[in-house]
Design a protein around this motif. Structure first.
Motif, PDB file in Angstrom:
ATOM      1  N   UNK A 189       0.792  -1.229   0.000  1.00 18.19           N
ATOM      2  CA  UNK A 189       0.000   0.000   0.000  1.00 18.19           C
ATOM      3  C   UNK A 189       0.822   1.276   0.000  1.00 18.19           C
ATOM      4  N   UNK A 190       2.150   1.149   0.056  1.00 15.16           N
ATOM      5  CA  UNK A 190       3.001   2.346  -0.001  1.00 15.16           C
ATOM      6  C   UNK A 190       3.046   2.816  -1.458  1.00 15.16           C
ATOM      7  N   UNK A 191       2.834   4.111  -1.708  1.00 15.04           N
ATOM      8  CA  UNK A 191       2.801   4.573  -3.098  1.00 15.04           C
ATOM      9  C   UNK A 191       1.803   3.742  -3.880  1.00 15.04           C
ATOM     10  N   UNK A 192       2.263   3.173  -4.972  1.00 18.94           N
ATOM     11  CA  UNK A 192       1.379   2.354  -5.811  1.00 18.94           C
ATOM     12  C   UNK A 192       1.774   0.878  -5.712  1.00 18.94           C
ATOM     13  N   UNK A 193       2.384   0.492  -4.613  1.00 18.51           N
ATOM     14  CA  UNK A 193       2.929  -0.861  -4.486  1.00 18.51           C
ATOM     15  C   UNK A 193       1.939  -1.828  -3.840  1.00 18.51           C
ATOM     16  N   UNK A 194       2.044  -3.078  -4.224  1.00 13.23           N
ATOM     17  CA  UNK A 194       1.221  -4.120  -3.613  1.00 13.23           C
ATOM     18  C   UNK A 194       2.070  -5.349  -3.324  1.00 13.23           C
ATOM     19  N   UNK A 195       1.622  -6.175  -2.405  1.00 17.03           N
ATOM     20  CA  UNK A 195       2.397  -7.361  -2.024  1.00 17.03           C
ATOM     21  C   UNK A 195       1.660  -8.633  -2.455  1.00 17.03           C
ATOM     22  N   UNK A 196       2.443  -9.638  -2.871  1.00 18.79           N
ATOM     23  CA  UNK A 196       1.880 -10.964  -3.175  1.00 18.79           C
ATOM     24  C   UNK A 196       2.646 -12.016  -2.374  1.00 18.79           C
ATOM     25  N   UNK A 197       1.935 -12.801  -1.573  1.00 17.63           N
ATOM     26  CA  UNK A 197       2.547 -13.970  -0.930  1.00 17.63           C
ATOM     27  C   UNK A 197       2.899 -14.947  -2.050  1.00 17.63           C
ATOM     28  N   UNK A 198       4.177 -15.408  -2.072  1.00 18.35           N
ATOM     29  CA  UNK A 198       4.718 -16.054  -3.268  1.00 18.35           C
ATOM     30  C   UNK A 198       5.400 -17.400  -3.003  1.00 18.35           C
TER      31      UNK A 198
END
Ligand code: GUN
Ligand code: ZN
Length: 432
Positions: A189-198
């Motif tokens: 959620x920082x800036x335009x970033x997203x996280x994916x559990x990988x």
């Protein structure tokens, strides 16, 4: 100047053309107005003209304006492994992918590669991607830092692997969980970033590690799950030997709580009918990676069956097994894959999958993917005369369909004249 105005041919999709032919919009004389990094208006030039009065207009000859491309599955640490000769999946991983990933133990290497990779994406008109990093948490930091600096809408995650890979690339169920959690808290959620559990794929994780990945998804409902599924026949046999209790490959993931509407599965070449139906029921998405499937000899993805099951499908370059970072490469080989299956991949559908379809698969379609007013202005100016052959071929094109199709067969990075990220120029072919 907070407003920017572009005039040229324009193409985007408002929905999936496979369900609704009117969802594709092409304007031979079109335009796009951007304000504060967002789309203010897009469409036929005649309808925009009153809104353009007083604005400087960028009007380049032979230009097609399209939304930025979206790569729904790519491995940034494998850039140096592109073009690894002679193997199918499992030996290719051992001989090419894992050694390239081992080099990421060095943070400086990770930083250098993150810069190179994002520059290459932009040079190919790709403004968003769902990216595999490596098992090293700093590989995620390096990519997020660079993507944040460029204000890109990008999603990545630390690879989880606690078995069946070189020791240097292994974590443990507990360490993988703790490190992923810390990265989510730091970046999502920082800036335009997203996280994916990988989790890499079922063979390189124990049940315990897959369960820990499921726990993360339950704790952070906004993040994605990103893994590989049913790519290669030997891989599938291996999964059934490692997880005898599971009904099928997808069930290995489902038992750990990894199959839901925020899951993206790369490949899905050899799905059973039951697995396909289950993906549809779960509203999971597929990254179709035709360049990789051809390169590794994995097989031909059944796009028509996925569409029939109402599954969202985006294109993945799957570099390093894919041989290009260009979405044109995916459209090109995707078309040929469909031909081998006795199917047709229409160019409107191919462009949809490379833009709005990819955005929907990655759950970023409320931000990007087309030129709906208010969306973030990620787009490219394509040069329809980029090469003598492209120019000649398009000069005899009779309609939008033919133009887009010939472009998707002949296009590559030379056709990306400019790439804009949130309204800012991020790549200019003619000045770099
Ligand atoms: N399956 C597990 N890991 C990988 C990878 O790195 N590339 C591809 N193509 N398939 C995989
Ligand atoms: Zn992959």
């Amino acid at each position: 100047m907070s407003k920017l105005c572009f005039r040229g041919a324009l193409f985007h999709t408002l929905g999936n053309p496979v369900h609704n032919a009117d969802a594709a919009a092409y304007y031979a004389d079109g335009g796009l107005i951007v304000e504060h990094g967002k789309v203010l208006k897009a469409g036929a030039w005649d309808d925009l003209q009153s809104a353009t009065i007083g604005l400087p207009i960028t009007h380049l000859p032979d230009t097609l304006i399209v939304p930025g491309f979206i790569d729904a599955h790519v491995h940034y640490p494998q850039v140096d492994a592109i073009g690894g000769f002679g193997e199918h999946l499992l030996d290719w991983l051992k001989n090419y992918a894992f050694p390239a990933e081992m080099a990421f133990a060095d943070m400086h290497h990770a930083r250098k590669m993150a810069k190179f990779f994002l520059s290459e994406l932009l040079r190919n008109g790709t403004t968003s991607a769902l990216v595999f990093a490596t098992v090293h948490p700093h590989s995620v930091d390096a990519l997020f830092e660079e993507a944040l600096a460029r204000n890109m809408r990008l999603i990545t995650g630390k690879v989880l692997m606690d078995r069946n890979a070189p020791d240097e690339l292994l974590d443990s169920a507990q360490d993988g969980y703790v490190q992923s959690k810390a990265l989510i808290e730091k970046w999502a959620g920082k800036g335009r970033l997203g996280y994916a559990v990988t989790p890499r794929f079922a063979p390189t994780s124990t049940r315990e590690q897959l369960d820990a990945a499921g726990k993360l998804l339950a704790e952070f409902p906004d993040i994605l799950m990103h893994t590989h599924l049913c790519e290669n026949k030997k891989e599938i046999e291996w999964v059934s030997a490692l997880f005898p209790e599971a009904r099928d490959y997808l069930d290995v993931y489902a038992r750990a709580g990894l199959v839901n509407d925020r899951s993206v599965f790369a490949h899905c070449v050899h799905l059973t009918a039951k697995e396909r139906a289950d993906l549809g029921t779960a509203n999971s998405a597929i990254a179709f990676c035709p360049m990789s499937n051809m390169f590794l000899g994995s097989g031909c993805f059944d796009l028509a069956a996925a569409q029939e099951a109402d599954i969202e499908v985006g294109f993945g370059s799957d570099v390093g097994a894919g041989t290009s970072l260009s979405s044109f490469g995916s459209m090109n080989e995707g078309y040929k894959t469909a031909q081998l299956k006795g199917q047709r991949l229409h160019p409107f559908q191919a462009f949809y999958m490379a833009t709005l379809g990819g955005a929907r698969a990655l759950h970023i379609d409320h931000h990007v993917g087309n030129f709906t007013a208010g969306k973030e202005a990620d787009f490219c100016l394509l040069d329809m005369a980029a090469t003598p052959l492209l120019k000649r071929r398009l000069s005899v094109s009779k309609n939008a369909e033919e133009t887009l199709f010939a472009l998707s067969m002949l296009g590559d990075d030379r056709a990306i004249r400019r790439t804009y990220v949130a309204g800012q120029l991020a790549h200019d072919r003619d000045t770099e």
